[in-house]
Design a protein around this motif. Structure first.
Motif, PDB file in Angstrom:
ATOM      1  N   UNK A  29      14.992  89.319  31.721  1.00 20.05           N
ATOM      2  CA  UNK A  29      14.927  88.134  31.332  1.00 20.05           C
ATOM      3  C   UNK A  29      13.980  87.129  31.504  1.00 20.05           C
ATOM      4  N   UNK A  30      14.084  86.003  30.848  1.00 24.80           N
ATOM      5  CA  UNK A  30      12.802  85.012  30.655  1.00 24.80           C
ATOM      6  C   UNK A  30      12.976  84.380  31.903  1.00 24.80           C
ATOM      7  N   UNK A  31      14.161  84.314  32.741  1.00 25.71           N
ATOM      8  CA  UNK A  31      14.247  83.531  34.261  1.00 25.71           C
ATOM      9  C   UNK A  31      13.574  84.528  35.202  1.00 25.71           C
ATOM     10  N   UNK A  32      13.909  85.832  35.131  1.00 29.57           N
ATOM     11  CA  UNK A  32      13.267  86.827  36.221  1.00 29.57           C
ATOM     12  C   UNK A  32      11.888  86.688  36.070  1.00 29.57           C
ATOM     13  N   UNK A  33      11.473  86.772  34.892  1.00 30.37           N
ATOM     14  CA  UNK A  33       9.852  86.695  34.507  1.00 30.37           C
ATOM     15  C   UNK A  33       9.208  85.384  35.079  1.00 30.37           C
ATOM     16  N   UNK A  34       9.795  84.229  34.817  1.00 30.21           N
ATOM     17  CA  UNK A  34       9.183  83.016  35.358  1.00 30.21           C
ATOM     18  C   UNK A  34       9.241  83.204  36.880  1.00 30.21           C
ATOM     19  N   UNK A  35      10.334  83.678  37.362  1.00 31.20           N
ATOM     20  CA  UNK A  35      10.548  83.723  38.846  1.00 31.20           C
ATOM     21  C   UNK A  35       9.541  84.681  39.356  1.00 31.20           C
ATOM     22  N   UNK A  36       9.195  85.725  38.946  1.00 26.30           N
ATOM     23  CA  UNK A  36       8.338  86.598  39.589  1.00 26.30           C
ATOM     24  C   UNK A  36       6.845  86.165  39.374  1.00 26.30           C
ATOM     25  N   UNK A  37       6.609  85.425  38.088  1.00 29.08           N
ATOM     26  CA  UNK A  37       5.198  85.101  37.970  1.00 29.08           C
ATOM     27  C   UNK A  37       4.740  84.031  38.844  1.00 29.08           C
ATOM     28  N   UNK A  38       5.772  82.898  39.057  1.00 30.94           N
ATOM     29  CA  UNK A  38       5.519  81.744  39.787  1.00 30.94           C
ATOM     30  C   UNK A  38       5.326  82.219  41.543  1.00 30.94           C
ATOM     31  N   UNK A  39       6.335  83.037  41.544  1.00 29.05           N
ATOM     32  CA  UNK A  39       6.451  83.646  43.069  1.00 29.05           C
ATOM     33  C   UNK A  39       4.992  84.151  43.503  1.00 29.05           C
ATOM     34  N   UNK A  40       4.918  85.133  42.594  1.00 30.57           N
ATOM     35  CA  UNK A  40       3.499  85.924  42.899  1.00 30.57           C
ATOM     36  C   UNK A  40       2.374  84.964  42.884  1.00 30.57           C
ATOM     37  N   UNK A  41       2.196  84.254  42.023  1.00 32.43           N
ATOM     38  CA  UNK A  41       0.876  83.343  42.109  1.00 32.43           C
ATOM     39  C   UNK A  41       0.782  82.452  43.366  1.00 32.43           C
ATOM     40  N   UNK A  42       1.880  81.822  43.506  1.00 29.29           N
ATOM     41  CA  UNK A  42       1.874  80.911  44.808  1.00 29.29           C
ATOM     42  C   UNK A  42       1.758  81.637  45.968  1.00 29.29           C
ATOM     43  N   UNK A  43       2.617  82.584  46.324  1.00 27.35           N
ATOM     44  CA  UNK A  43       2.733  83.291  47.283  1.00 27.35           C
ATOM     45  C   UNK A  43       1.342  84.013  47.559  1.00 27.35           C
ATOM     46  N   UNK A  44       0.702  84.719  46.424  1.00 23.73           N
ATOM     47  CA  UNK A  44      -0.725  85.440  46.760  1.00 23.73           C
ATOM     48  C   UNK A  44      -1.788  84.628  47.182  1.00 23.73           C
TER      49      UNK A  44
END
Length: 210
Positions: free
Chosen positions: A109-124
């Motif tokens: 879903x678009x929601x999960x994609x946005x969640x994973x991309x934002x979380x990955x970028x900031x966390x990494x």
């Protein structure tokens, strides 16, 4: 372990490992499993490897080069997601009976994609930056740097991903427990494999630059 390689050659290998693990983690994230009464996405099996490689990159090559790999991983994951969706959209021949199952596994879903991309970028990025900052503060405490940077990076990743992906769909108490469980699982994972992380870092530091 890496005697026949230079730091430059190994940097390319680490980039490949990092990107491959990221793409795999996003594919298997669609399935969850029970872990001592906690529900976790299966991506936690492989996602800590991303943070371990992140630690190695930041420790050996510095923040700027680690950030390049983080952004490369983001871009390649985006390419993978686009390819998945184009593949799902293309009409399948009548004899291909698994089209629906294929779409269920690879679509998000678009929601999960946005969640994973934002979380990955900031966390990494937070993980890499904190690793480098703590090294300037005290270069001797590698274990402390690895665990603290991962705890903050994984913690932010878990908070952002689960909040964006699931808030409003599950009870708040369950959401908070998912955040805590995911962050702690990934951090404990890194503690367990820390001897491997240390050995890899120490071996890479001995390599010639070119």
């Amino acid at each position: 372990m890496f005697e026949d390689l230079t730091k430059t050659e190994l940097y390319a290998i680490l980039a490949g490992v990092f990107t491959a693990c990221l793409i795999v983690s996003n594919i298997i994230a669609g399935k969850t499993f029970d872990f001592f009464s906690f529900t976790l996405p299966c991506a936690v099996i492989i996602f800590p490897i991303i943070y371990i490689v992140n630690d190695v990159l930041a420790e050996v090559y510095g923040y700027a080069k680690a950030r390049r790999i983080i952004l490369l991983g983001f871009f390649m994951n985006l390419v993978a997601v686009i390819c998945y969706n184009v593949t799902i959209w293309l009409p399948a021949p009548v004899f291909f009976e698994n089209s629906q199952a294929f779409g269920i596994v690879l679509s998000s879903t678009l929601r999960l994609l946005v969640a994973s991309f934002v979380a990955y970028l900031i966390g990494s990025i937070v993980n890499a930056r904190l690793m480098v900052y703590l090294k300037k503060w005290d270069e001797e405490k590698l274990f402390f740097r690895c665990i603290v940077s991962t705890l903050f990076g994984e913690g932010l990743d878990a908070i952002i991903f689960i909040t964006i992906g699931f808030i409003g769909t599950i009870p708040l108490e369950a959401l908070v427990m998912m955040v805590i469980a995911q962050a702690m699982f990934k951090t404990l994972y890194e503690i367990v494999v820390y001897p491997i992380t240390r050995a890899v870092i120490n071996n890479i530091k001995k390599l010639p630059e070119i």
